[in-house]
Design an enzyme around this catalytic site. Structure first.
Site, PDB file in Angstrom:
ATOM      1  N   TYR A 140       0.841  -1.203   0.000  1.00  0.00           N
ATOM      2  CA  TYR A 140       0.000   0.000   0.000  1.00  0.00           C
ATOM      3  C   TYR A 140       0.879   1.258   0.000  1.00  0.00           C
ATOM      4  O   TYR A 140       0.642   2.193  -0.765  1.00  0.00           O
ATOM      5  CB  TYR A 140      -0.926  -0.034   1.218  1.00  0.00           C
ATOM      6  CG  TYR A 140      -1.738   1.208   1.414  1.00  0.00           C
ATOM      7  CD1 TYR A 140      -2.799   1.524   0.569  1.00  0.00           C
ATOM      8  CD2 TYR A 140      -1.455   2.095   2.453  1.00  0.00           C
ATOM      9  CE1 TYR A 140      -3.546   2.673   0.742  1.00  0.00           C
ATOM     10  CE2 TYR A 140      -2.195   3.244   2.633  1.00  0.00           C
ATOM     11  CZ  TYR A 140      -3.235   3.530   1.782  1.00  0.00           C
ATOM     12  OH  TYR A 140      -3.975   4.679   1.954  1.00  0.00           O
ATOM     13  N   GLU A 145     -11.398   5.346   5.599  1.00  0.00           N
ATOM     14  CA  GLU A 145     -10.761   6.072   6.698  1.00  0.00           C
ATOM     15  C   GLU A 145     -11.693   6.134   7.904  1.00  0.00           C
ATOM     16  O   GLU A 145     -11.253   6.003   9.045  1.00  0.00           O
ATOM     17  CB  GLU A 145     -10.341   7.481   6.267  1.00  0.00           C
ATOM     18  CG  GLU A 145      -9.205   7.529   5.266  1.00  0.00           C
ATOM     19  CD  GLU A 145      -7.862   7.040   5.789  1.00  0.00           C
ATOM     20  OE1 GLU A 145      -7.693   6.886   7.012  1.00  0.00           O
ATOM     21  OE2 GLU A 145      -6.959   6.813   4.962  1.00  0.00           O
ATOM     22  N   TRP A 193      -4.817   0.194  10.173  1.00  0.00           N
ATOM     23  CA  TRP A 193      -5.028   0.321   8.735  1.00  0.00           C
ATOM     24  C   TRP A 193      -4.862  -1.041   8.050  1.00  0.00           C
ATOM     25  O   TRP A 193      -5.524  -1.338   7.071  1.00  0.00           O
ATOM     26  CB  TRP A 193      -4.087   1.357   8.145  1.00  0.00           C
ATOM     27  CG  TRP A 193      -4.385   1.640   6.709  1.00  0.00           C
ATOM     28  CD1 TRP A 193      -3.563   1.429   5.651  1.00  0.00           C
ATOM     29  CD2 TRP A 193      -5.608   2.172   6.162  1.00  0.00           C
ATOM     30  NE1 TRP A 193      -4.187   1.792   4.482  1.00  0.00           N
ATOM     31  CE2 TRP A 193      -5.444   2.253   4.770  1.00  0.00           C
ATOM     32  CE3 TRP A 193      -6.815   2.572   6.708  1.00  0.00           C
ATOM     33  CZ2 TRP A 193      -6.445   2.716   3.916  1.00  0.00           C
ATOM     34  CZ3 TRP A 193      -7.812   3.035   5.864  1.00  0.00           C
ATOM     35  CH2 TRP A 193      -7.622   3.107   4.483  1.00  0.00           C
TER      36      TRP A 193
END
Length: 191
Positions: A25, A47, A55
């Site tokens: 990512y 988010e 995350w």
């Protein structure tokens, strides 16, 4: 802490030092501009779901999020009703949080409403900092800014939910509103 050298000899932001989904990512997506309403709605939604979680958890569930939220098509999500909320609360492949699911629907409706004015993409980009941050180490990295606070307030005024200043700062980092990479990271300055 500054950039760390991976086993591949490449300097990266410390959170992406080892192989895996986080490094992938970091190297291919984080801090790069996205375009189009669905891309912005996806990142805003993810988010919000990440709030309070890692995350990495969200990245591992991303394809399921894309599936259950119909490719982040605002019109399709805006049609979700209480039955859809209940269905999503039983969907083990995503984060099952009623407030976050309801916020995703609310935000899809608010995204539709923005179309008559400026559109979600242009609206978010309007809060880009005049002087982007350029942290050399993690001690210099912020989690909010005057711009993320203003964006949060403006989105809330437009009917969005789960868009606090920290979440909006993370959004702006993720979608390349400014370059979030540490000075010395191999991704710094690469659009």
């Amino acid at each position: 802490m500054g950039p760390v050298l991976g086993e591949d000899g490449v300097p990266r932001c410390p959170w992406a030092g080892g192989p895996g989904v986080m490094r992938d990512y970091h190297d291919t997506e984080w801090g790069r501009r996205v375009s189009g309403e669905a891309a912005y709605l996806e990142r805003l939604t993810l988010e919000a779901f990440q709030s309070g979680l890692s995350w990495s958890t969200i990245l591992h569930k991303r394809e399921a999020f894309r599936e259950v939220f119909l490719g982040f098509d605002a019109e399709a999500i805006a049609e979700f009703d209480e039955g859809d909320v209940e269905r999503l609360m039983t969907e083990v492949r995503i984060v099952r949080n009623r407030r976050k699911i309801e916020a995703a629907i609310t935000n899809a409706r608010a995204t539709q409403a923005l179309r008559d004015d400026i559109g979600l993409e242009a609206f978010v980009l309007g809060f880009a900092p005049e002087v982007p941050p350029a942290p050399a180490d993690t001690d210099q990295q912020a989690t909010t800014s005057a711009e993320s606070l203003a964006l949060s307030k403006a989105l809330k005024k437009r009917g969005f939910a789960f868009v606090g200043p920290t979440t909006m700062y993370a959004l702006c980092e993720a979608i390349g509103v400014f370059d979030p990479h540490l000075v010395g990271c191999h991704r710094r300055g690469v659009a």
